[in-house]
Design a protein around this motif. Structure first.
Motif, PDB file in Angstrom:
ATOM      1  N   THR A   1       0.846  -1.196   0.000  1.00  0.00           N
ATOM      2  CA  THR A   1       0.000   0.000   0.000  1.00  0.00           C
ATOM      3  C   THR A   1       0.879   1.243   0.000  1.00  0.00           C
ATOM      4  N   GLN A   2       0.513   2.214  -0.817  1.00  0.00           N
ATOM      5  CA  GLN A   2       1.292   3.459  -0.913  1.00  0.00           C
ATOM      6  C   GLN A   2       0.326   4.634  -1.031  1.00  0.00           C
ATOM      7  N   SER A   3       0.626   5.743  -0.329  1.00  0.00           N
ATOM      8  CA  SER A   3      -0.221   6.930  -0.357  1.00  0.00           C
ATOM      9  C   SER A   3       0.488   8.079  -1.048  1.00  0.00           C
ATOM     10  N   LEU A   4      -0.289   8.929  -1.699  1.00  0.00           N
ATOM     11  CA  LEU A   4       0.266  10.124  -2.328  1.00  0.00           C
ATOM     12  C   LEU A   4       0.802  11.076  -1.257  1.00  0.00           C
ATOM     13  N   PHE A   5       0.000  11.353  -0.219  1.00  0.00           N
ATOM     14  CA  PHE A   5       0.397  12.231   0.877  1.00  0.00           C
ATOM     15  C   PHE A   5       0.353  11.445   2.194  1.00  0.00           C
ATOM     16  N   PRO A   6       1.133  11.844   3.198  1.00  0.00           N
ATOM     17  CA  PRO A   6       1.048  11.178   4.508  1.00  0.00           C
ATOM     18  C   PRO A   6      -0.340  11.307   5.127  1.00  0.00           C
ATOM     19  N   THR A   7      -0.980  12.480   4.949  1.00  0.00           N
ATOM     20  CA  THR A   7      -2.354  12.721   5.384  1.00  0.00           C
ATOM     21  C   THR A   7      -3.062  13.526   4.293  1.00  0.00           C
ATOM     22  N   SER A   8      -4.346  13.669   4.411  1.00  0.00           N
ATOM     23  CA  SER A   8      -5.124  14.395   3.406  1.00  0.00           C
ATOM     24  C   SER A   8      -4.651  15.846   3.297  1.00  0.00           C
ATOM     25  N   GLN A   9      -4.605  16.342   2.048  1.00  0.00           N
ATOM     26  CA  GLN A   9      -4.156  17.700   1.772  1.00  0.00           C
ATOM     27  C   GLN A   9      -5.269  18.495   1.076  1.00  0.00           C
ATOM     28  N   VAL A  10      -5.197  19.814   1.253  1.00  0.00           N
ATOM     29  CA  VAL A  10      -6.179  20.686   0.611  1.00  0.00           C
ATOM     30  C   VAL A  10      -6.043  20.580  -0.905  1.00  0.00           C
ATOM     31  N   ALA A  11      -7.186  20.647  -1.602  1.00  0.00           N
ATOM     32  CA  ALA A  11      -7.208  20.472  -3.056  1.00  0.00           C
ATOM     33  C   ALA A  11      -6.781  21.753  -3.768  1.00  0.00           C
ATOM     34  N   THR A  12      -5.517  22.143  -3.554  1.00  0.00           N
ATOM     35  CA  THR A  12      -4.979  23.291  -4.271  1.00  0.00           C
ATOM     36  C   THR A  12      -4.631  22.880  -5.699  1.00  0.00           C
ATOM     37  N   LYS A  13      -4.379  23.875  -6.527  1.00  0.00           N
ATOM     38  CA  LYS A  13      -4.013  23.588  -7.913  1.00  0.00           C
ATOM     39  C   LYS A  13      -2.730  22.763  -7.969  1.00  0.00           C
ATOM     40  N   GLY A  14      -1.782  23.079  -7.097  1.00  0.00           N
ATOM     41  CA  GLY A  14      -0.526  22.345  -7.083  1.00  0.00           C
ATOM     42  C   GLY A  14      -0.709  20.901  -6.648  1.00  0.00           C
ATOM     43  N   ASN A  15      -1.515  20.677  -5.606  1.00  0.00           N
ATOM     44  CA  ASN A  15      -1.740  19.312  -5.129  1.00  0.00           C
ATOM     45  C   ASN A  15      -2.519  18.476  -6.136  1.00  0.00           C
ATOM     46  N   ILE A  16      -3.449  19.112  -6.852  1.00  0.00           N
ATOM     47  CA  ILE A  16      -4.175  18.392  -7.889  1.00  0.00           C
ATOM     48  C   ILE A  16      -3.228  17.989  -9.020  1.00  0.00           C
ATOM     49  N   GLY A  17      -2.310  18.877  -9.359  1.00  0.00           N
ATOM     50  CA  GLY A  17      -1.316  18.537 -10.378  1.00  0.00           C
ATOM     51  C   GLY A  17      -0.461  17.352  -9.952  1.00  0.00           C
ATOM     52  N   LYS A  18      -0.030  17.332  -8.685  1.00  0.00           N
ATOM     53  CA  LYS A  18       0.737  16.189  -8.170  1.00  0.00           C
ATOM     54  C   LYS A  18      -0.084  14.908  -8.276  1.00  0.00           C
ATOM     55  N   ALA A  19      -1.355  15.020  -7.945  1.00  0.00           N
ATOM     56  CA  ALA A  19      -2.218  13.842  -7.970  1.00  0.00           C
ATOM     57  C   ALA A  19      -2.363  13.278  -9.381  1.00  0.00           C
ATOM     58  N   LEU A  20      -2.521  14.162 -10.362  1.00  0.00           N
ATOM     59  CA  LEU A  20      -2.691  13.696 -11.739  1.00  0.00           C
ATOM     60  C   LEU A  20      -1.420  13.021 -12.248  1.00  0.00           C
ATOM     61  N   ARG A  21      -0.264  13.562 -11.892  1.00  0.00           N
ATOM     62  CA  ARG A  21       0.996  12.926 -12.289  1.00  0.00           C
ATOM     63  C   ARG A  21       1.166  11.575 -11.587  1.00  0.00           C
ATOM     64  N   TYR A  22       0.717  11.497 -10.331  1.00  0.00           N
ATOM     65  CA  TYR A  22       0.778  10.250  -9.573  1.00  0.00           C
ATOM     66  C   TYR A  22      -0.097   9.176 -10.232  1.00  0.00           C
ATOM     67  N   VAL A  23      -1.288   9.567 -10.644  1.00  0.00           N
ATOM     68  CA  VAL A  23      -2.201   8.626 -11.301  1.00  0.00           C
ATOM     69  C   VAL A  23      -1.599   8.126 -12.612  1.00  0.00           C
ATOM     70  N   ASP A  24      -0.976   9.013 -13.361  1.00  0.00           N
ATOM     71  CA  ASP A  24      -0.375   8.614 -14.636  1.00  0.00           C
ATOM     72  C   ASP A  24       0.720   7.563 -14.457  1.00  0.00           C
ATOM     73  N   SER A  25       1.335   7.528 -13.284  1.00  0.00           N
ATOM     74  CA  SER A  25       2.445   6.602 -13.055  1.00  0.00           C
ATOM     75  C   SER A  25       1.986   5.192 -12.682  1.00  0.00           C
ATOM     76  N   PHE A  26       0.705   4.978 -12.466  1.00  0.00           N
ATOM     77  CA  PHE A  26       0.229   3.673 -12.003  1.00  0.00           C
ATOM     78  C   PHE A  26       0.465   2.591 -13.050  1.00  0.00           C
ATOM     79  N   ALA A  27       0.911   1.419 -12.587  1.00  0.00           N
ATOM     80  CA  ALA A  27       1.061   0.242 -13.440  1.00  0.00           C
ATOM     81  C   ALA A  27       0.552  -0.960 -12.656  1.00  0.00           C
ATOM     82  N   ALA A  28      -0.073  -1.906 -13.359  1.00  0.00           N
ATOM     83  CA  ALA A  28      -0.671  -3.071 -12.705  1.00  0.00           C
ATOM     84  C   ALA A  28       0.356  -4.163 -12.478  1.00  0.00           C
ATOM     85  N   ASN A  29       0.461  -4.600 -11.224  1.00  0.00           N
ATOM     86  CA  ASN A  29       1.341  -5.727 -10.911  1.00  0.00           C
ATOM     87  C   ASN A  29       1.091  -6.147  -9.468  1.00  0.00           C
ATOM     88  N   GLY A  30       1.506  -7.365  -9.139  1.00  0.00           N
ATOM     89  CA  GLY A  30       1.460  -7.826  -7.761  1.00  0.00           C
ATOM     90  C   GLY A  30       0.110  -8.356  -7.326  1.00  0.00           C
TER      91      GLY A  30
END
Length: 476
Positions: free
Chosen positions: A307-336
């Motif tokens: 299990t892996q989390s984007l942030f240690p705890t929930s963060q405010v939905a700022t423009k910067g944090n949303i950008g991080k989230a979208l890049r994080y989603v793009d990196s997902f690959a299926a395995n395990g």
């Protein structure tokens, strides 16, 4: 499949053919809807029909094994899970064909003015956690039984690889007596629809299709801006039975004020999600993140063997944090593997103490064998959250998805095809973005939905069909 009002009765006939020169036993593991009630089993050999009887499982197994050892024709239907059944047919002769007919009833799914029925056709491979409990196979599955999934060998049938060509051709016919004019479509298969005397007949455009994905049929009654009613009747053994269904009018969506939310997205990136399923899940998650409001907070948790989390705890939905989230989603690959319990623990143990509505959106195909352990954890640790499940893929484990949402005081959304992502996710977000209160209460029943007015005083409006049935012994 025969639909009358809110009820569907389905007759499934499976043909077993023995192409060999030996006498053999046929064993077939297959899915049925998790809310279905099976009430009929017939075995047809040539001109002979054998009617099944319901017995306690161990007694039924004993009778079947005795008939098999005696060289008699016999059939046994066993329920492994609410949505997995095993059909066994003993002593099929050389070049002989045996037909097994099963009948069941189920309630239709109704959501936001639309009815749907799903006929599952695939038991997808499931992740089996735990240590091996025995030293040999106890059944015919590809997995051994484990301490966490003691029946693993019975729910893991061998799977025919798609590269070897299609098998198990299926033909489907549906008749719908909806009581109202309706618009009918299937997001899963090409269909052709005919109508006569307000009865709709639906067939596959191709006479037979391979059993490689679930069949889904959806229809929306054209009710109008006033309530409407339909009456269904039938005669049985000289008595008349009646069912009255009242449909609410079509309403324009009311304006709702958005409450600030804390949204935790859990996404399955295990090996079973490889290909189309993960693509659909990522597209759904991107859409969800882009709809977050500046008053919202969020986090993304992915799981496979770990299990892996984007942030240690929930963060405010700022423009910067949303950008991080979208890049994080793009990196997902299926395995395990599919260790979903640890992901739920991460989502439910770090619950904030602010006044935001807390929603957990769980995107997965549900392909696990230890459902009961996950259900227990949700019931015991839900706290102030609500859990909403999104089933992904052509044949998700709908039993897991529905029950997890039920225990999580949320809802289950099924997305089988890429063309459905936008519509289904927008419908889900419309519900999530306008919650009716800050504290989760008891789950709503199928017939009423509280409007935002329940923040101040109870106001109720009918949003689902209401049915009344009349039985002769009660109403002569």
């Amino acid at each position: 499949i025969r639909v009358t009002g809110l009820i569907a009765r389905t007759t499934v006939t499976q043909y077993f053919m023995n192409p060999s020169a030996d006498w053999i036993e046929g064993i077939y593991v297959f899915p049925l809807p998790e809310m279905s009630a099976v009430d009929t089993l017939k075995m047809i050999i040539g001109e002979r029909t054998v009617i099944g009887e319901i017995e306690e499982r161990s007694e039924a197994k004993k009778i079947y094994e005795q008939a098999k050892s005696d060289g008699k024709k016999a059939a046994l239907l066993e329920q492994e899970r609410p949505n997995i059944f095993t059909s066994s047919v003993a002593n099929i002769g050389p070049n002989e064909q045996v037909a097994i007919t099963i009948e069941y009833q189920e309630e239709l799914r109704y959501d936001q003015g639309e009815f749907s029925v799903r006929f599952p056709m695939v038991v997808g491979p499931r992740y089996i956690p735990g240590a091996t409990a025995i030293s040999s196979f106890s059944s015919n599955g590809w997995s051994r039984d484990t301490d966490q999934v003691p029946d693993a060998s019975r729910i893991t049938p061998p799977v025919h690889h798609p590269k070897k060509g299609s098998i198990n051709p299926v033909s489907i016919t549906v008749t719908i007596d909806a009581g109202f004019a309706a618009v009918i479509e299937s997001p899963s298969h090409q269909i052709k629809t005919t109508e006569s005397d307000s009865i709709y007949t639906i067939k596959l455009s191709s006479l037979r299709v391979p059993a490689d994905s679930d069949f889904i049929l959806e229809w929306r009654p054209t009710v109008g801006d006033a309530p409407n009613a339909a009456l269904f009747s039938d005669e049985f053994s000289g008595d008349t039975y009646a069912l009255l269904m009242v449909m609410p009018p079509i309403e324009e969506e009311a304006e709702h004020s958005r409450l600030p939310r804390e949204t935790i997205f859990i996404i399955d990136t295990s090996g079973s999600m490889e290909g189309t399923s993960l693509q659909q899940a990522k597209a759904s998650l991107r859409m969800a993140v882009n709809r977050l409001d500046a008053k919202d907070s969020f986090n993304i948790i992915q799981f496979n063997s770990y299990t892996q989390s984007l942030f240690p705890t929930s963060q405010v939905a700022t423009k910067g944090n949303i950008g991080k989230a979208l890049r994080y989603v793009d990196s997902f690959a299926a395995n395990g593997g599919t260790e979903m319990l640890s992901a739920l623990q991460s989502a439910l143990t770090n619950q904030g103490r602010d006044e935001k509505v807390r929603q957990v959106i769980f995107i997965t195909d549900g392909s696990v064998g230890n459902e009961e352990a996950v259900f227990r954890y949700i019931k015991q640790n839900l706290g102030g959250s609500r859990l909403f499940t999104v089933g992904i893929g052509s044949a998700p484990n709908s039993y897991f998805m529905r029950k997890a949402a039920e225990y999580g005081l949320g809802t289950f959304t099924y997305i089988g095809y890429a063309s459905e992502i936008k519509k289904k996710m927008v419908d889900l977000f419309s519900k999530l973005e306008s919650p009716t209160s800050l504290t989760p209460g008891p789950p709503k029943n199928n017939f009423v939905d509280r409007t935002k007015s329940d923040l101040f005083h109870p106001v109720w409006r009918i949003t689902s069909p209401i049915i009344c049935s009349a039985f002769p012994e009660e109403y002569p």
